[in-house]
Write an enzyme that holds these catalytic residues in place. Structure first.
Site, PDB file in Angstrom:
ATOM      1  N   HIS A 618       0.842  -1.204   0.000  1.00 55.89           N
ATOM      2  CA  HIS A 618       0.000   0.000   0.000  1.00 55.89           C
ATOM      3  C   HIS A 618       0.877   1.253   0.000  1.00 55.89           C
ATOM      4  O   HIS A 618       0.884   2.030   0.955  1.00 55.89           O
ATOM      5  CB  HIS A 618      -0.939  -0.010   1.212  1.00 55.89           C
ATOM      6  CG  HIS A 618      -2.002  -1.056   1.127  1.00 55.89           C
ATOM      7  ND1 HIS A 618      -1.848  -2.305   1.712  1.00 55.89           N
ATOM      8  CD2 HIS A 618      -3.217  -1.057   0.503  1.00 55.89           C
ATOM      9  CE1 HIS A 618      -2.939  -3.018   1.480  1.00 55.89           C
ATOM     10  NE2 HIS A 618      -3.779  -2.294   0.738  1.00 55.89           N
ATOM     11  N   HIS A 622       1.151   1.577  -5.690  1.00 59.27           N
ATOM     12  CA  HIS A 622      -0.227   1.071  -5.707  1.00 59.27           C
ATOM     13  C   HIS A 622      -1.201   2.210  -6.004  1.00 59.27           C
ATOM     14  O   HIS A 622      -2.145   2.042  -6.792  1.00 59.27           O
ATOM     15  CB  HIS A 622      -0.563   0.422  -4.361  1.00 59.27           C
ATOM     16  CG  HIS A 622      -2.029   0.161  -4.174  1.00 59.27           C
ATOM     17  ND1 HIS A 622      -2.727  -0.754  -4.927  1.00 59.27           N
ATOM     18  CD2 HIS A 622      -2.941   0.718  -3.308  1.00 59.27           C
ATOM     19  CE1 HIS A 622      -3.994  -0.767  -4.543  1.00 59.27           C
ATOM     20  NE2 HIS A 622      -4.143   0.124  -3.569  1.00 59.27           N
ATOM     21  N   HIS A 658      -6.255   7.568  -2.213  1.00 62.08           N
ATOM     22  CA  HIS A 658      -7.141   6.647  -1.492  1.00 62.08           C
ATOM     23  C   HIS A 658      -6.445   5.839  -0.402  1.00 62.08           C
ATOM     24  O   HIS A 658      -7.112   5.293   0.482  1.00 62.08           O
ATOM     25  CB  HIS A 658      -7.829   5.702  -2.488  1.00 62.08           C
ATOM     26  CG  HIS A 658      -7.015   4.520  -2.870  1.00 62.08           C
ATOM     27  ND1 HIS A 658      -5.976   4.578  -3.781  1.00 62.08           N
ATOM     28  CD2 HIS A 658      -7.067   3.228  -2.458  1.00 62.08           C
ATOM     29  CE1 HIS A 658      -5.438   3.393  -3.922  1.00 62.08           C
ATOM     30  NE2 HIS A 658      -6.074   2.542  -3.128  1.00 62.08           N
ATOM     31  N   ASP A 659      -5.110   5.731  -0.420  1.00 56.33           N
ATOM     32  CA  ASP A 659      -4.392   4.980   0.623  1.00 56.33           C
ATOM     33  C   ASP A 659      -3.304   5.827   1.282  1.00 56.33           C
ATOM     34  O   ASP A 659      -2.301   5.288   1.767  1.00 56.33           O
ATOM     35  CB  ASP A 659      -3.767   3.705   0.035  1.00 56.33           C
ATOM     36  CG  ASP A 659      -4.726   2.528   0.067  1.00 56.33           C
ATOM     37  OD1 ASP A 659      -5.610   2.532   0.943  1.00 56.33           O
ATOM     38  OD2 ASP A 659      -4.604   1.618  -0.779  1.00 56.33           O
TER      39      ASP A 659
END
EC number: 3.1.4.35
Length: 903
Positions: A618, A622, A658-659
């Site tokens: 992550h 990614h 998003h991460d």
């Protein structure tokens, strides 16, 4: 020369005919006592318009006519004096006989405007509102007493009416002060005494004393003596008064100086010569002695008090005992009401001020002085509540206005001395209370060995009595002490004072503790602000990096291959991923449509990259791969033609962010460890909320707001869509929405014009991109699966070492050979249904489904080989994929076998 015999009626008739002579005589011979007597008789005469008994009608008419005559001749000056006196009397009265009549009078328009101006000139504070709400609504009626001369008249003409009149006068009075005065006057009248005194019992047990607020009252006195004249105290059992109170016996002495029990101290004090004396106890309904009535010297020269006098007092004093008990009960209830009200006002003060320690301590000390009526109040706070050594770090002091001309300056002066540990007088007692936690109540400071008498002698302020109690916080830890010195009335602090002060200090402790905590929170906030500023500096990219990418040539889409659904996730290095991301924004027209400053876009992308941690999966790569998958779906699959520009921008930015700041562990691990993130965001979508807030923090950093040129409406809509996009990567939300979405697409009822349908589709697109590695060619897909598994194994190792838990299969390094079987469950349970449904909505996504099926064949071959090598089928651990997801609680699939993979 013989003086002609005259009667009162002749004199009155003459004065009525010659009022100027009466006024002249009054001006030359009149005294203030005569005027006060006239005022009181005048008020009493007005209230006695009609007689109740035929026998007394003649006398009452004569008194009323005389008062009416005087009223007719009253000057304006006398009327002003009457008004001023009545106003002074009514200041503290609970009942006013004229209130109801005034309330019924209609308000004139002028008075109504005046009242409105008064009411609206200043807004009421909460303290004033609370005071009005707590104001007692109990009205105690007060009835004026009849004139003394009229009572003498009744005594001579109707003893029964006379006795009833005296009983009625005291039965209606609940004010202990005026009641005591009435009893003295009436006793003088009943036994024809020259002077009277009334002593009431104060204290309990061995601390009883006899106190007289009104001493040496004449029978003809019509105005209450001043309350500032002081009171006379007699020790219990000392003198004749003390003897009567102690033994409950009546004492009738013809010559006081011949009785060994008699003490001439009071005679010396007053300069009055006591001859005959009649002293009798007053009892309450329980037979307890509550006072002593004393009559001194018969008015008739040379006469002594008789047995008849004793009998009369024995009949009258029981009624006095009842009246005194009622008045004392009312005074006690009133005192409790005032104290309860004061405590409520203290609570209001504490809630109003919880940010400034000096202000709240000041309010506390003002309230303490009001409650306990003391000369001096101090508050001392401990430096370290955990330390066994008592050391005060702050000391506050306030003198009563009656002891200091300027209470404000006295408070400020004490504040200036707060840095000195020995400035406060009698600090040793405060240290004792702080160390033991027990209150100290000293009635006579110089007789107590704990008191430092030497320090007191060198001070301008001399201490008589001390009450010191500890201040506790909500955890029952001593945080300081509160101390009051010297009651204003000269008496020591009693048990009631101590109980009240301890209750008062409980609230004060909470208020002080809250203020201290607020100060600590404020300091922590300041530290956090500094830390965030430092972190922000180190978390943002350098100007050199920005200038480098700002000047760099950006390859075309075809050169980068980012429009392909089969894009190689490992084909670009970290810098090339930045240039590719810039190309996506340019190609989608985001830079032009939303007027995004190019330098700001470069800075924002570089800072986002820097805020991804160096974890195995992550990470920034990614995030870029998810963004590339979305770009391919928008361009190659044609979703760009269906979605709005704001939706496209929200999806692209959402994929990149998003991460953000992912820690390499899932939501379940955050909940198990009770991490700061789970405490901050809760256990639902913990990491997703953190990712969104981190994205907002970067956007709000100086020079990073790529949305700064959007309109307010566009900005608001975009932020809502961005949050929705990032939270959609939580697989819990995916499982909540997918059945509805699948059904809509399956039956052909999906409608792009319906907002909820569009929201579901965007969420499914975010999930499809987040899980997009499963749709890539076999070599890429397998490598991603191994990276994810390695990250999970590290979490499993921490669960085993830190939490002492046995991790599930997907997190258990010892069961890594089960990966193929888990991947099959992952594809069948989560991935394949999603992409197959999206293909029904957009057939251009068919290559993704084809690649999933091809990869499934590869995983199935590996699983069969594993089973063959082990000689039997080894089922996967239940719910392993559920824990593999970031939610840690996704439902199992339709075949009751949980999925296993996570992006």
């Amino acid at each position: 020369m013989a003086v002609p015999k005259m009667v009162f009626s002749d004199v009155e008739s003459f004065l009525d005919s010659h009022p100027e002579l009466f006024e002249d005589y009054l001006n030359r011979k009149g005294s203030s006592s005569m005027v006060e007597k006239w005022l009181k008789n005048h008020q009493a005469g007005k209230s006695e318009a009609e007689p109740k008994e035929e026998k007394s009608s003649v006398c009452k008419d004569s008194w009323a006519s005389k008062c009416d005559g005087l009223q007719r001749r009253a000057s304006q000056k006398e009327l002003r004096k009457t008004f001023a006196r009545s106003k002074a009397i009514n200041v503290n009265r609970t009942y006013d006989e004229h209130v109801n009549s005034r309330a019924q009078e209609p308000l004139t328009s002028m008075r109504r405007r005046a009242l409105l101006r008064k009411a609206s000139s200043l807004p009421p504070t909460t303290a004033h509102i609370l005071s009005a709400l707590l104001e007692s609504r109990v009205n105690i009626p007060q009835y004026p007493s009849t004139a003394v001369d009229f009572k003498y008249y009744l005594k001579e003409h109707n003893e029964r009416e006379f006795f009833l009149e005296l009983v009625k006068d005291i039965s209606n009075d609940l004010d202990l002060t005026s009641l005591s005065y009435k009893i003295l006057v009436f006793v003088c009248i009943m036994v024809d005494a020259d002077r009277c005194s009334l002593f009431l019992v104060e204290g309990t047990g061995n601390k009883k004393t006899l106190v007289s607020k009104f001493f040496d009252v004449h029978a003809g006195t019509t105005v209450l003596p001043s309350m500032n004249s002081g009171e006379v105290q007699v020790p219990w059992g000392k003198g004749i008064i003390g003897y009567v109170a102690e033994h409950g016996e009546t004492v009738n002495i013809p010559d006081a100086y011949q009785d060994r029990r008699f003490s001439d101290e009071i005679d010396k004090l007053t300069g009055y010569k006591t001859k005959s004396l009649l002293c009798m106890p007053i009892q309450n309904s329980d037979g307890e002695i509550i006072g002593v009535a004393q009559a001194i010297n018969k008015s008739s020269s040379g006469e002594l008090f008789t047995e008849d006098d004793e009998k009369v007092l024995q009949m009258y004093l029981p009624f006095c005992g009842i009246a005194i008990s009622n008045a004392q009960l009312f005074a006690a209830s009133r005192k409790e009401y005032d104290r309860s009200r004061a405590l409520l006002e203290v609570v209001n003060d504490l809630f109003e001020e919880q940010t400034d320690l000096e202000k709240i301590v000041r309010k506390i000390m003002h309230r303490a002085q009001t409650l306990l009526k003391c000369e001096r109040c101090s508050v001392q706070l401990l430096e370290d509540i955990e330390s066994p050594v008592v050391k005060f770090t702050k000391s506050f002091e306030l003198l009563s206005p009656k002891c200091s001309a300027d209470a404000e300056s006295s408070f400020k002066d004490s504040m200036e001395k707060s840095s000195y540990s020995d400035w406060l007088i009698n600090n040793s007692i405060a240290e004792l209370v702080a160390s033991t936690g027990l209150p100290v109540n000293i009635s006579d400071a110089y007789q107590d060995p704990r008191f430092d008498a030497e320090a007191d002698q060198f001070s301008d302020f001399h201490i008589r009595s001390v009450l010191c109690v500890p201040i506790w916080n909500s955890n029952h830890q001593i945080i300081g002490v509160a101390q009051v010195l010297n009651r204003l009335d000269g008496k020591p602090f009693d048990d009631a004072d101590q109980r009240l002060f301890e209750a008062f200090v409980i609230f004060c402790g909470l208020g002080i503790n809250n203020t201290i905590m607020y100060d600590q929170v404020k300091k922590s906030w300041a530290k956090q602000s500094v830390a965030l500023d430092v972190l922000s500096y180190h978390a943002t990219c350098s100007k050199t990096e920005v200038d480098k990418f700002k000047a760099a040539n950006i390859p075309l889409v075809c050169e980068l291959g980012i429009d392909k659904l089969s894009f190689d996730d490992f084909s670009l290095d970290v810098d090339a991923m930045i240039t590719a991301a810039l190309r996506m924004f340019i190609e989608l027209g985001m830079v032009q449509k939303f007027k995004i400053d190019y330098e700001t876009l470069c800075r924002w992308l570089l800072t986002v990259r820097k805020n991804y941690r160096m974890v195995l999966y992550h990470n920034w790569r990614h995030a870029f791969n998810v963004c590339q998958c979305m770009f391919a779906m928008l361009t190659t699959a044609g979703f760009q033609e269906t979605l709005t520009d704001v939706e496209i921008l929200a999806l692209i930015v959402g994929c990149v962010c998003h991460d953000l700041d992912h820690r390499g562990t899932n939501n379940a691990f955050q909940a198990k460890t009770g991490s700061a993130l789970s405490l901050l965001y809760g256990t639902s979508a913990t990491l997703e909320h953190h990712h969104f807030n981190h994205a907002v923090m970067i956007l709000q950093s100086e020079g990073h707001n790529i949305f700064c040129n959007l309109s307010s409406t566009e900005y608001s809509d975009l932020m809502q869509l961005l949050k929705q996009s990032i939270l959609a990567t939580d697989l819990t939300l995916y499982f909540e929405n997918r059945n509805s979405f699948f059904e809509l697409v399956s039956i052909g009822e999906y409608n792009w014009n319906v907002k909820t349908h569009r929201d579901m589709c965007r969420s499914m697109m975010m999930t499809a991109c987040d899980l997009g590695a499963v749709t890539k060619p076999w070599d890429i897909s397998r490598k991603v699966a191994e990276l994810v598994t390695s990250e999970f194994f590290e979490q499993g190792d921490r669960e085993r070492s830190e939490l002492k838990l046995t991790p599930s299969a997907i997190f258990d390094r010892n069961r890594k050979d089960e990966l193929p079987g888990l991947q099959l469950e992952w594809i069948d349970g989560i991935c394949a249904p999603l992409y197959e449904t999206l293909v029904k909505l957009n057939p251009k996504l068919q290559p993704m489904v084809d690649m999933i099926n091809a990869n499934r064949v590869k995983w199935e071959e590996l699983d069969k080989k594993r089973q063959h090598d082990h000689g039997a089928s080894v089922p996967a651990s239940p719910c392993s994929a559920a824990e593999g997801s970031e939610t840690g609680g996704v439902p199992c699939c339709s075949n009751n076998t949980p999925p296993t993979h996570v992006s």
